[in-house]
Design a protein around this motif. Structure first.
Motif, PDB file in Angstrom:
ATOM      1  N   VAL A 168       0.875  -1.259   0.096  1.00 19.98           N
ATOM      2  CA  VAL A 168       0.113  -0.054   0.016  1.00 19.98           C
ATOM      3  C   VAL A 168       0.825   1.239   0.079  1.00 19.98           C
ATOM      4  CG1 VAL A 168      -1.847   1.352   1.352  1.00 19.98           C
ATOM      5  CG2 VAL A 168      -1.895  -1.152   1.234  1.00 19.98           C
ATOM      6  N   ARG A 169       0.550   2.193  -0.780  1.00 20.96           N
ATOM      7  CA  ARG A 169       1.260   3.652  -0.838  1.00 20.96           C
ATOM      8  C   ARG A 169       0.211   4.578  -0.189  1.00 20.96           C
ATOM      9  NH1 ARG A 169       3.703   5.779  -6.029  1.00 20.96           N
ATOM     10  NH2 ARG A 169       5.812   5.058  -5.330  1.00 20.96           N
ATOM     11  N   ALA A 170       0.676   5.086   0.889  1.00 23.97           N
ATOM     12  CA  ALA A 170       0.012   6.252   1.614  1.00 23.97           C
ATOM     13  C   ALA A 170       0.591   7.594   1.307  1.00 23.97           C
ATOM     14  CB  ALA A 170      -0.099   5.985   3.054  1.00 23.97           C
ATOM     15  N   ASP A 198       1.149   6.918  14.988  1.00 23.56           N
ATOM     16  CA  ASP A 198       0.822   8.427  14.680  1.00 23.56           C
ATOM     17  C   ASP A 198       1.542   8.871  13.525  1.00 23.56           C
ATOM     18  OD1 ASP A 198      -0.453   8.511  17.432  1.00 23.56           O
ATOM     19  OD2 ASP A 198       1.449   9.009  18.593  1.00 23.56           O
ATOM     20  N   THR A 199       1.953   8.329  12.639  1.00 21.69           N
ATOM     21  CA  THR A 199       2.500   8.448  11.393  1.00 21.69           C
ATOM     22  C   THR A 199       1.750   9.521  10.518  1.00 21.69           C
ATOM     23  OG1 THR A 199       3.663   6.430  11.267  1.00 21.69           O
ATOM     24  CG2 THR A 199       3.603   7.926   9.295  1.00 21.69           C
ATOM     25  N   THR A 208      -3.401   3.603  -1.852  1.00 20.89           N
ATOM     26  CA  THR A 208      -3.645   3.025  -3.171  1.00 20.89           C
ATOM     27  C   THR A 208      -2.674   2.023  -3.371  1.00 20.89           C
ATOM     28  OG1 THR A 208      -3.814   3.556  -5.519  1.00 20.89           O
ATOM     29  CG2 THR A 208      -2.054   4.708  -4.259  1.00 20.89           C
ATOM     30  N   TRP A 209      -2.989   0.875  -4.157  1.00 15.85           N
ATOM     31  CA  TRP A 209      -1.700   0.315  -4.406  1.00 15.85           C
ATOM     32  C   TRP A 209      -0.564   0.600  -4.692  1.00 15.85           C
ATOM     33  CZ3 TRP A 209      -5.764  -4.002  -6.799  1.00 15.85           C
ATOM     34  CH2 TRP A 209      -5.975  -5.084  -5.729  1.00 15.85           C
ATOM     35  N   GLN A 210       0.544   0.264  -4.688  1.00  7.70           N
ATOM     36  CA  GLN A 210       1.828   0.912  -5.124  1.00  7.70           C
ATOM     37  C   GLN A 210       1.783   0.821  -6.652  1.00  7.70           C
ATOM     38  OE1 GLN A 210       5.464  -0.881  -3.767  1.00  7.70           O
ATOM     39  NE2 GLN A 210       4.831  -0.916  -1.636  1.00  7.70           N
ATOM     40  N   ASP A 211       0.944  -0.098  -7.586  1.00 10.39           N
ATOM     41  CA  ASP A 211       0.954   0.426  -8.919  1.00 10.39           C
ATOM     42  C   ASP A 211      -0.088   0.851  -9.225  1.00 10.39           C
ATOM     43  OD1 ASP A 211      -0.696  -1.647  -8.247  1.00 10.39           O
ATOM     44  OD2 ASP A 211      -0.054  -3.324  -9.635  1.00 10.39           O
ATOM     45  N   GLY A 212      -0.835   1.596  -8.434  1.00 12.67           N
ATOM     46  CA  GLY A 212      -2.159   2.046  -8.858  1.00 12.67           C
ATOM     47  C   GLY A 212      -2.031   3.588  -9.181  1.00 12.67           C
ATOM     48  N   ALA A 213      -1.077   4.255  -8.579  1.00 14.39           N
ATOM     49  CA  ALA A 213      -0.615   5.585  -8.789  1.00 14.39           C
ATOM     50  C   ALA A 213       0.712   5.726  -8.872  1.00 14.39           C
ATOM     51  CB  ALA A 213      -1.273   6.341  -7.754  1.00 14.39           C
ATOM     52  N   ARG A 214       1.146   6.472  -9.697  1.00 14.74           N
ATOM     53  CA  ARG A 214       2.694   6.673  -9.859  1.00 14.74           C
ATOM     54  C   ARG A 214       2.918   8.278  -9.725  1.00 14.74           C
ATOM     55  NH1 ARG A 214       4.159   1.697 -11.685  1.00 14.74           N
ATOM     56  NH2 ARG A 214       2.757   0.531 -12.655  1.00 14.74           N
ATOM     57  N   THR A 218       8.000  11.757  -2.680  1.00 19.05           N
ATOM     58  CA  THR A 218       8.296  12.818  -1.733  1.00 19.05           C
ATOM     59  C   THR A 218       8.350  12.429  -0.365  1.00 19.05           C
ATOM     60  OG1 THR A 218       5.962  13.076  -0.991  1.00 19.05           O
ATOM     61  CG2 THR A 218       6.511  13.951  -3.239  1.00 19.05           C
ATOM     62  N   ALA A 219       8.819  13.364   0.422  1.00 12.69           N
ATOM     63  CA  ALA A 219       8.890  13.089   2.015  1.00 12.69           C
ATOM     64  C   ALA A 219       7.778  12.574   2.685  1.00 12.69           C
ATOM     65  CB  ALA A 219       9.059  14.280   2.689  1.00 12.69           C
ATOM     66  N   SER A 220       6.280  12.967   1.903  1.00 14.05           N
ATOM     67  CA  SER A 220       5.105  12.399   2.545  1.00 14.05           C
ATOM     68  C   SER A 220       4.728  10.977   2.094  1.00 14.05           C
ATOM     69  CB  SER A 220       4.089  13.375   1.961  1.00 14.05           C
ATOM     70  OG  SER A 220       4.248  14.566   2.339  1.00 14.05           O
ATOM     71  N   ASP A 221       5.723  10.499   1.342  1.00 16.01           N
ATOM     72  CA  ASP A 221       5.166   9.191   0.530  1.00 16.01           C
ATOM     73  C   ASP A 221       5.826   8.132   1.491  1.00 16.01           C
ATOM     74  OD1 ASP A 221       4.958   6.840  -1.024  1.00 16.01           O
ATOM     75  OD2 ASP A 221       5.902   7.798  -2.858  1.00 16.01           O
ATOM     76  N   ARG A 222       4.937   7.302   2.011  1.00 17.70           N
ATOM     77  CA  ARG A 222       5.289   6.056   3.117  1.00 17.70           C
ATOM     78  C   ARG A 222       4.581   4.863   2.507  1.00 17.70           C
ATOM     79  NH1 ARG A 222       6.503   8.205   8.280  1.00 17.70           N
ATOM     80  NH2 ARG A 222       7.202  10.488   7.717  1.00 17.70           N
ATOM     81  N   ARG A 223       5.333   3.776   2.595  1.00 21.86           N
ATOM     82  CA  ARG A 223       4.942   2.484   2.145  1.00 21.86           C
ATOM     83  C   ARG A 223       4.770   1.560   3.376  1.00 21.86           C
ATOM     84  NH1 ARG A 223       6.195   1.713  -3.408  1.00 21.86           N
ATOM     85  NH2 ARG A 223       7.409   3.347  -4.212  1.00 21.86           N
TER      86      ARG A 223
END
Length: 224
Positions: A168-170, A198-199, A208-214, A218-223
């Motif tokens: 999952v990509r958040a 608390d992230t 979204t799924w990691q392959d669902g949006a590209r 960025t610093a806000s991108d957590r997996r």
């Protein structure tokens, strides 16, 4: 942890109940009727309307956190108020009873995620079929964001019933995001994780799924 779940009889709500119970949490579900909750395993059922503060007060007694997975049917022409009305009542009860953690699911297209669903979603599906629903989701989010709670608002991309992938990509920086999809099971797992993490506190991650949006990383991108 003892958790109250609203919307527990929906497609995603049922999976949240299962994921929370599997994680060792004690689960309470506020349901309109026990008949509609048939087959819901892992939760103590409390009957009542999520817009009713008295029902919410009964259900939330002794709880440490709340998950809202409330949904509503597509309503192209009729004003939708369920989500915001129930959420205002919930916030009032939580603040009164000192229950601070709220994890709420809204969706891609709410708040500042509007315009990131891709051409057909943004130009056709959301404005023609979901406009009333998303106007109420916006009111729902505003009620949460103006509260004193420890809230996290989760905005899934387009949901499906495929098996969880666990990838999952958040993210909150939506630069370059144009749509995406994710399994309800992955949403359920992500939501349950937020009960103790608390992230994303006081933030509105789109998931979204990691392959669902590209988008660009960025610093806000957590997996997860």
């Amino acid at each position: 942890m003892k958790i109250l779940i609203l919307g527990a009889t929906g497609g995603t709500g049922r999976l949240i109940v299962g994921a929370a119970a599997a994680g060792g949490h004690e689960v309470v579900a506020l349901v309109r009727s026990k008949a509609k909750a048939a087959g819901l395993v892992g939760a103590t059922l409390v009957e009542g309307d999520a817009r009713d503060e008295a029902a919410l007060s009964r259900a939330i007694a002794g709880c440490d956190a709340v998950v809202s997975a409330l949904g509503t049917a597509v309503s192209p022409f009729r004003k939708v108020t369920l989500l915001s009305t129930a959420t205002r009542a919930l916030v009032a009860v939580m603040e009164r009873q000192g229950v601070r953690r709220l994890v709420c699911i809204t969706g891609m297209g709410a708040g500042d995620s509007r315009g990131h669903g891709g051409f057909f979603y943004d130009r056709l599906f959301q404005p023609l079929l979901l406009r009333q629903v998303y106007e109420d989701k916006d009111r729902q989010e505003a009620a949460i964001q103006s509260s004193q709670l420890d809230w996290i608002i989760v905005r899934p991309t387009v949901l499906n019933d495929e098996p969880a992938r666990g990838r999952v990509r958040a993210l909150t920086d939506l630069t370059g995001v144009h749509g995406g999809r994710i399994a309800r099971a992955d949403v359920a797992d992500f939501v349950v994780q937020q009960l103790a993490a608390d992230t994303w506190l006081h933030r509105t991650p789109l998931i979204t799924w990691q392959d669902g949006a590209r988008p660009a990383r960025t610093a806000s991108d957590r997996r997860i």
